[in-house]
Design an enzyme around this catalytic site. Structure first.
Site, PDB file in Angstrom:
ATOM      1  N   ASN A  89      98.539 -12.778  52.595  1.00  0.00           N
ATOM      2  CA  ASN A  89      99.832 -12.502  51.876  1.00  0.00           C
ATOM      3  C   ASN A  89      99.431 -11.847  50.414  1.00  0.00           C
ATOM      4  O   ASN A  89     100.091 -11.202  49.747  1.00  0.00           O
ATOM      5  CB  ASN A  89     100.217 -13.914  51.359  1.00  0.00           C
ATOM      6  N   TYR A 158     102.924   1.542  46.887  1.00  0.00           N
ATOM      7  CA  TYR A 158     103.094   0.238  47.281  1.00  0.00           C
ATOM      8  C   TYR A 158     104.123   0.279  48.966  1.00  0.00           C
ATOM      9  O   TYR A 158     103.560  -0.462  49.866  1.00  0.00           O
ATOM     10  CB  TYR A 158     104.146  -0.591  46.482  1.00  0.00           C
TER      11      TYR A 158
END
Length: 264
Positions: A89, A158
């Protein structure tokens, strides 16, 4: 139908000290798993692990550091008595227009989001495959993003890293199957969630002039989402529990959108 009971499973959650990671750790524990919270934020991570109750633990982990991955997984296996689930994560987002791209900021996102996930897969496979320290197979759940599937301005690097996470997931699932590791590998693609990272993104895209205000940015995201709202931490955490469970036993190599339809 096989349920979502994770009793007896051992899980490691990276970036578990806050935000989505904390929610995922809590959901896995609530489903019966014993959880190792992993993060660079020692105090916050230890607090989350303590809040999960007896048997859960914290391990320090810089996901960009190969040697730290090796030691953290070994520590988790020793403390938990095995390892069945890894949730990759940990991630960062640094907003920038391409014309203003900072190379160091780009490298940092590549290292945390993409390299960190790849190293996690590496060490999960080594631990979970036959002959490994855990050796009973397992599940890897990576966290990509709706940014992997849409062209939202200001988050180019990103988005690229999260697209890479999706590709890593699929190749990893194939390698695990071909080599007999017994590890399923999937990823989720969360929509925007108003965590610290999500709120920071809304502020940042307004600051660089893409939207008149953070609220306008949020309104634009909701307008792109058929479900008509932002995501919640529990939406993402529940999807991770599903993918980690036997209810998803024949789900492998999948990028699961958990975005209210934003990326369709």
């Amino acid at each position: 139908m096989t349920g979502l009971d994770l009793t007896g499973r051992r899980a490691l959650v990276t970036g578990g000290a806050q935000g989505l990671g904390e929610g995922m750790a809590r959901a896995l524990a609530a489903a019966g798993a014993t959880v190792a919270v992993a993060d660079v934020q020692d105090d916050a991570g230890a607090k989350v692990a303590e809040g999960l109750g007896e048997g859960h633990t914290f391990v320090h982990l810089d996901v960009t550091d190969d040697a730290n991955w090796e030691s953290a997984v070994a520590e988790a296996v020793a403390r938990l008595g095995g390892l069945d689930i890894l949730v990759n994560n940990a991630g960062i987002e640094i907003t920038s227009l391409l014309v203003d791209l900072d190379a160091d900021a780009a490298r940092r996102q590549l290292e945390v989001n993409l390299l960190g996930t790849a190293l996690g897969i590496k060490h999960a496979f080594r631990a979970m495959r036959p002959g490994g320290a855990a050796g009973a197979g397992g599940v890897v759940v990576n966290v990509a993003s709706v940014a992997a599937t849409i062209a939202f301005p200001g988050i180019s690097v990103y988005s690229a890293t999260k697209s890479g996470v999706d590709r890593l997931t699929r190749v990893a699932a194939m390698e695990s199957g071909k080599l007999g590791y017994g590890v399923r590998v999937n990823c989720i693609c969360p929509g925007l969630v108003p965590t610290a990272m999500g709120a920071g993104l809304a502020n940042d895209v307004a600051e660089i002039g893409l939207f008149a205000s953070p609220q306008e940015a949020v309104t634009a995201v909701v307008g792109l989402t058929p479900s008509g709202r932002l995501g919640e931490v529990s939406d993402m955490a529940d999807a991770v529990v599903f993918l980690a469970s036997d209810a998803a036993r024949f789900v492998n190599g999948v990028g699961l959108p958990v975005d209210g339809g934003m990326g369709m």
